[in-house]
Design an enzyme around this catalytic site. Structure first.
Site, PDB file in Angstrom:
ATOM      1  N   HIS A   3      18.773  50.101  53.952  1.00  0.00           N
ATOM      2  CA  HIS A   3      18.174  50.834  52.832  1.00  0.00           C
ATOM      3  C   HIS A   3      17.269  51.979  53.302  1.00  0.00           C
ATOM      4  CE1 HIS A   3      19.703  47.986  49.981  1.00  0.00           C
ATOM      5  NE2 HIS A   3      18.966  46.991  50.417  1.00  0.00           N
TER       6      HIS A   3
ATOM      7  N   HIS B 234      23.702  43.832  48.884  1.00  0.00           N
ATOM      8  CA  HIS B 234      23.093  45.044  48.332  1.00  0.00           C
ATOM      9  C   HIS B 234      23.739  46.281  48.961  1.00  0.00           C
ATOM     10  CE1 HIS B 234      19.938  41.869  48.186  1.00  0.00           C
ATOM     11  NE2 HIS B 234      19.854  42.298  46.935  1.00  0.00           N
TER      12      HIS B 234
ATOM     13  N   ASP C  96      23.153  37.720  52.678  1.00  0.00           N
ATOM     14  CA  ASP C  96      22.711  37.414  51.315  1.00  0.00           C
ATOM     15  C   ASP C  96      23.874  37.406  50.333  1.00  0.00           C
ATOM     16  OD1 ASP C  96      23.026  40.126  51.662  1.00  0.00           O
ATOM     17  OD2 ASP C  96      20.982  40.656  51.089  1.00  0.00           O
TER      18      ASP C  96
ATOM     19  N   ASP D 143      26.627  43.327  53.258  1.00  0.00           N
ATOM     20  CA  ASP D 143      25.427  42.831  52.592  1.00  0.00           C
ATOM     21  C   ASP D 143      25.657  42.844  51.081  1.00  0.00           C
ATOM     22  OD1 ASP D 143      22.202  42.689  53.454  1.00  0.00           O
ATOM     23  OD2 ASP D 143      22.528  43.279  51.384  1.00  0.00           O
TER      24      ASP D 143
END
Length: 295
Positions: free
Chosen positions: A118, A156, A237, A154
């Site tokens: 990110h 996200h 995750d 991931d």
């Protein structure tokens, strides 16, 4: 197999109750130390000039300055006195895994925190300070890897990575991620210069569906295009039960992807970097499955 680690990153402390806590990495390192045939290696911290391939000097100075008295990059990315050294150690381990893989001695895995995908050129966000995978893609190019494939599994979307590579035609970025979900980017229409392949998916599907969607995306992104280097933003995750995601993957599914990548690109180095995963025991299981598949 050598696994590259950054125990100094255990010192980064986001504060009580934060999901990206030191226990995540501590559990992974304990699992790896107990695994037969795995050797942990700790390279030196990353040099500043390599960080500048993706981040501005102004931003790097901000991490160090804010951390001296504790600070943050938005509400979810706090920094403290050890954060700068922890981030340098994490990127250093990632660079060690890259150099190992490019030397022809085997594929690479880096067990690191804080995560990176990110992080933007001018700011941290989403628990991330330095964008390790984007830095590796730039460094890999200086080491002769003209074509770089980045796979982000991931849960996200790797918005920071996409922002850094979306104008680079010879870098291809494939991301499967929960949608709608944090950080709100990663629509299928976000194509960069035709080099971004976003696969937004709803939560709660059967795990086999996620496995095939990501693999189909990888095949589409590499049709008549063979990478010189494969990098993986390896977030865990996306596993069933993670407190910050709604996918249903199991450790064996990450091994399936790695096995298929090795079969599709048999002579190409693969380097995986640990990203998210907020149930420490499940995270360690996912990491171990990936490491086993990379051996």
């Amino acid at each position: 197999m050598q696994v590259f680690a950054a125990s100094a990153s255990l010192q980064h402390d986001p504060g009580p109750g934060h999901p990206e806590r030191p226990e995540r990495l501590a559990t992974v390192l304990r699992t790896l130390r107990g695994a037969a045939g795995v050797k942990l290696v700790e390279p030196p911290p990353a040099p500043l000039d390599l960080l500048l391939t993706r981040h501005s000097r102004r931003y790097l100075d901000q991490i160090a300055v804010r951390g001296r008295a504790r600070g943050n990059f938005g509400p979810d990315t706090p920094v403290g006195p050890a954060s700068w050294d922890s981030a340098l150690a994490a990127t250093g381990a990632a660079l060690g895994a890259l150099r190992h893989a490019l030397s022809g001695r085997g594929h690479g895995f880096a067990a690191i925190r804080p995560p990176g995908h990110h992080a933007l050129a001018e700011s941290g966000m989403g628990f991330c300070l330095l964008n390790h995978v984007a830095i590796l893609s730039a460094v890999g190019r200086t080491m002769g890897c003209g074509r770089v494939l980045i796979i982000d599994w991931d849960v996200h979307h790797g918005n920071g990575t996409q922002a850094m590579v979306e104008g680079e035609a010879e870098t291809r970025f494939v991301s499967m991620h929960q949608w709608p979900w944090y950080p709100g980017t990663g629509a299928a229409s976000e194509r960069g210069v035709g080099n971004c392949f976003n696969l937004p998916m709803p939560a709660g599907l059967d795990r086999a569906r996620y496995v095939e969607v990501l693999w189909d995306g990888i095949v589409a992104a590499t049709d008549d295009w063979v990478p010189d280097l494969v990098l993986i933003s390896a977030g865990y995750d996306a596993m069933r039960g993670d407190p910050l995601g709604g996918f249903s993957l199991e450790p064996a599914d990450f091994a399936t992807w790695v096995t298929r990548l090795r079969e599709r690109f048999p002579s190409r180095p693969i380097v995986a970097l640990m990203e998210g995963g907020y149930d420490p025991d499940r995270l360690a299981a996912g990491v171990m499955a990936t490491v086993d598949a990379l051996r």
